[in-house]
Design an enzyme around this catalytic site. Sequence first.
Site, PDB file in Angstrom:
ATOM      1  N   SER A 121       0.345  -0.089  -1.273  1.00  0.00           N
ATOM      2  CA  SER A 121      -0.367   0.253  -2.496  1.00  0.00           C
ATOM      3  C   SER A 121      -0.294   1.761  -2.661  1.00  0.00           C
ATOM      4  CB  SER A 121      -1.826  -0.188  -2.411  1.00  0.00           C
ATOM      5  OG  SER A 121      -2.545   0.353  -3.490  1.00  0.00           O
ATOM      6  N   HIS A 122       0.150   2.194  -3.813  1.00  0.00           N
ATOM      7  CA  HIS A 122       0.241   3.631  -4.064  1.00  0.00           C
ATOM      8  C   HIS A 122      -1.150   4.273  -4.068  1.00  0.00           C
ATOM      9  CE1 HIS A 122       1.482   7.469  -5.751  1.00  0.00           C
ATOM     10  NE2 HIS A 122       2.723   7.119  -5.466  1.00  0.00           N
ATOM     11  N   ALA A 123      -2.178   3.469  -4.197  1.00  0.00           N
ATOM     12  CA  ALA A 123      -3.538   3.985  -4.101  1.00  0.00           C
ATOM     13  C   ALA A 123      -3.859   4.458  -2.684  1.00  0.00           C
ATOM     14  CB  ALA A 123      -4.535   2.908  -4.519  1.00  0.00           C
ATOM     15  N   CYS A 124      -3.071   3.997  -1.716  1.00  0.00           N
ATOM     16  CA  CYS A 124      -3.342   4.320  -0.311  1.00  0.00           C
ATOM     17  C   CYS A 124      -2.384   5.330   0.289  1.00  0.00           C
ATOM     18  CB  CYS A 124      -3.267   3.055   0.531  1.00  0.00           C
ATOM     19  SG  CYS A 124      -4.561   1.884   0.160  1.00  0.00           S
ATOM     20  N   MET A 125      -1.148   5.322  -0.140  1.00  0.00           N
ATOM     21  CA  MET A 125      -0.173   6.247   0.435  1.00  0.00           C
ATOM     22  C   MET A 125       0.909   6.546  -0.578  1.00  0.00           C
ATOM     23  SD  MET A 125       1.869   3.836   3.178  1.00  0.00           S
ATOM     24  CE  MET A 125       0.421   3.116   3.922  1.00  0.00           C
TER      25      MET A 125
END
Length: 144
Positions: A121-125
């Site tokens: 998830s781009h929200a995480c990395m």
Amino acid sequence: CTAVDENGTPGYYSYLNPNFTIFHEDDKTFSDVWSEYDADFDTFYRNLVADAEQYHDKKGIKVKEGQPVNFFCISCVPWLDYTAYCPVNYGGAPNLFPLLTFGKYTEADGAFTLPLTLTISHACMDGYHLSLFFNTLQYRLNCF
């Protein structure tokens, strides 16, 4: 970041347990199994082998009960040599845990290649974190 708490605050676990599938050749189905992580590689490997042997003929989606919340998925499509792979999120909410997917390895001129996808998830990395993973993996493979 691999999860959110009850308040929706993102966070991470100090380690993740692998969740993998066992393919049943007779009916072309698979079963979902997880193994306990151990920092000692030999112990960790024995855990994986023992779980694969214990559940190899059990059928169902989740055949090993008690899956912890700190897990990540490993998927394998050994029948396919791919150049891109993108799993679809059917639930609407982003999956924050990483998903590793391996494909069919091939050999050409004495060199082996293996398609590998890491879905995050781009929200995480971001790309930096992905490059750390792939560069470290390549370094370790080169050591063999």
